[in-house]
Design a protein around this motif. Structure first.
Motif, PDB file in Angstrom:
ATOM      1  N   ASN A  70      -2.773   5.190  -0.073  1.00  0.00           N
ATOM      2  CA  ASN A  70      -2.954   4.430   1.171  1.00  0.00           C
ATOM      3  C   ASN A  70      -3.790   3.171   0.950  1.00  0.00           C
ATOM      4  O   ASN A  70      -3.565   2.430   0.000  1.00  0.00           O
ATOM      5  N   GLY A 105      -2.258  10.219   5.574  1.00  0.00           N
ATOM      6  CA  GLY A 105      -3.345   9.490   4.909  1.00  0.00           C
ATOM      7  C   GLY A 105      -3.839  10.143   3.625  1.00  0.00           C
ATOM      8  O   GLY A 105      -4.720   9.601   2.958  1.00  0.00           O
ATOM      9  N   MET A 153       1.623   4.315   1.426  1.00  0.00           N
ATOM     10  CA  MET A 153       1.142   5.013   2.615  1.00  0.00           C
ATOM     11  C   MET A 153       1.785   6.394   2.773  1.00  0.00           C
ATOM     12  O   MET A 153       2.996   6.543   2.582  1.00  0.00           O
ATOM     13  N   ARG A 163       0.873  -1.191   0.000  1.00  0.00           N
ATOM     14  CA  ARG A 163       0.000   0.000   0.000  1.00  0.00           C
ATOM     15  C   ARG A 163       0.903   1.231   0.000  1.00  0.00           C
ATOM     16  O   ARG A 163       1.842   1.307   0.801  1.00  0.00           O
TER      17      ARG A 163
END
Ligand code: FAD
Length: 421
Positions: A382, A362, A358, A356
């Motif tokens: 994210n 966020g 990230m 993911r």
């Protein structure tokens, strides 16, 4: 505006949808990927489209999990202590973003997409992209009555603000078991989130790739982007080690969890994107759940997808985006075994790991690079890259055309998504 030849770096969820949106708007597109299209985190994910859950990971609840993640092996969140120096900037940003005020600000920024992410996905469906394999509505479960009530109230409050649909009533014990017979008997509480949707990312991505190829995008696989060159160009390395510069009128960097090294080599300062690895596998079950089951207390998701059950979870920061850690599959299996009954956990198949992309707060990086309007970054989505890919692609198409992006009739406030922040 005259068509802008756009070079898109990264043929994952964001890059594929962006290439299509640009072609739809009449721009010539060259799509560059270091491997094959649909690599990265595109296909093994949970297939969730979540207007109600598109919010930052950092929150007052997850701050505690970070400490647990460094010191225990059994948590869904794991952080390799040797990586702490490398993760320092990200980690400090994460802890800062976990405060109540910043977390609420982040949720509001992402909520700008909430009402339009499903319509944008359905627009792709109307063009013939395959959205099949999942369905509507998630069953959210939590066996801690207090946490269940708090989650129910939080989703209700989001719906009151116009962010997604209101949750269904809380179901307990027998009522819950009757609603979802595939649940493990230890699961004692849950509620439906009716406005959420899921699809099978394998068939979705396959149909995106087919459409990208059919729509005249020039696909360059096996070309690794190294750094941004002059203007809208990208210097790449070929598989034989030689360099090649791919030039356009606009450049879009959509390399997911691998975006930061490209920006760093280009001396473009940005919020860091780091890899938060997730895991999935398929498990044979005696009875398929009626809907997707999102076990909030056990941090895993069970998704019926085209007649198979995929289990998804874990968030691992170990600095190796592509290296599977067998222990993590065991932790995920133990978590899921308390959610789904009568599954053959010893016979897992389709084991998969994905990175993911990230960011500490966020927020994706979405917008032009300061002082270089011809270079656009669309990365760092994210846990929400599938949910946000079609709408991100429409935003990028607006930016390429020199327009302020508008979502659902409102001009998108891009400030929270600035590349450097
Ligand atoms: C276990 C798991 C479950 C998830 N579940 C969901 C979910 O249910 N719903 C949801 O919305 N999101 C989910 N996600 C998140 C989602 O998968 C990501 O946010 C999304 O894949 C990000 O898309 P992307 O295009 O930025 O990156 P990716 O899809 O990872 O694609 C990046 C692409 O860039 C290419 N690339 C990398 N470096 C270079 C380079 N130097 N040069 C050229 N090409 C390069 C890669 O080969 C790859 O094709 C999940 C992720 C994981 C890991």
């Amino acid at each position: 505006m005259k068509p802008q030849h756009t070079v898109v770096v990264g043929g994952g969820l964001i890059g594929l949808c962006t290439a299509l949106a640009l072609r739809r708007a009449g721009h010539p597109v060259t799509l560059v990927d270091r491997g094959r299209l649909g690599g990265g985190a595109a296909t093994g994910n949970a297939g969730e489209l979540t207007p109600q859950q598109v919010s930052p990971l950092a929150s007052p609840n997850t701050a505690v999990d970070v400490f647990r993640g460094v010191f225990t092996q059994s948590s869904y969140l794991s952080i390799d202590p040797w990586q702490l120096p490398r993760l320092a900037r990200f980690g400090l940003g994460f802890i800062r973003s976990a405060g109540r005020t910043r977390a609420a600000r982040g949720a509001a920024a992402l909520a700008q997409f909430a009402d339009e992410l499903l319509p944008a996905m359905r627009r792709l469906g109307a063009e013939g992209i395959d959205l099949s394999g999942g369905g509507e509505g998630y069953l959210m479960t939590n066996s801690d009555p207090e946490q269940l009530r708090a989650a129910h109230a939080a989703y209700g409050a989001r719906a009151d603000r116009g962010w997604g649909e209101a949750p269904g009533p809380i179901l307990r014990d027998g009522q819950l078991a009757e609603a979802e017979p595939a649940l493990h008997p230890s699961v004692t509480g849950g509620f439906m989130l009716p406005g959420e949707f899921s699809l099978d990312p394998v068939t979705f991505v396959a149909s995106l790739i087919e459409r990208v190829r059919d729509s005249g995008v020039t696909v360059r696989e096996g070309l690794t982007a190294l750094r941004v060159g002059e203007g809208a160009s990208i210097v790449c390395s070929r598989e034989d080690g030689t360099e090649e510069t791919v030039r356009g009128d606009r450049l879009v960097i959509a390399a997911g969890a691998w975006t930061t090294p490209i920006l760093r080599r280009s001396r473009i300062r940005s919020a860091p994107v780091v890899s938060g690895k997730g895991y999935s596998f398929t498990v044979p079950v005696a009875r398929m759940p009626e809907t997707l089951i999102h076990a909030m207390d056990r941090h895993c998701v069970a998704i019926p997808m085209h007649g198979r059950l995929r289990i998804v979870g874990m968030m691992e920061f170990d600095g190796h985006p592509e290296r599977p850690n067998p222990r993590r599959f065991e932790v995920l299996t133990r978590a899921a075994a308390g959610v789904i009954r009568d599954a053959d956990w010893a016979n897992r198949t389709e084991e998969w790991v994905g990175a993911r992309p990230m960011t500490a707060d966020g927020m994706p990086l979405l917008g032009p690079v300061a002082g270089r309007p011809e270079v656009i970054v669309a990365a760092g989505h994210n846990m929400h890259g599938l949910s946000l890919a079609p709408i991100t692609a429409e935003v990028v198409a607006d930016l390429v055309a020199g327009r302020d992006p508008v979502i659902g009739g409102r001009t998108l406030d891009l400030a929270p998504f600035a590349v450097r922040r």
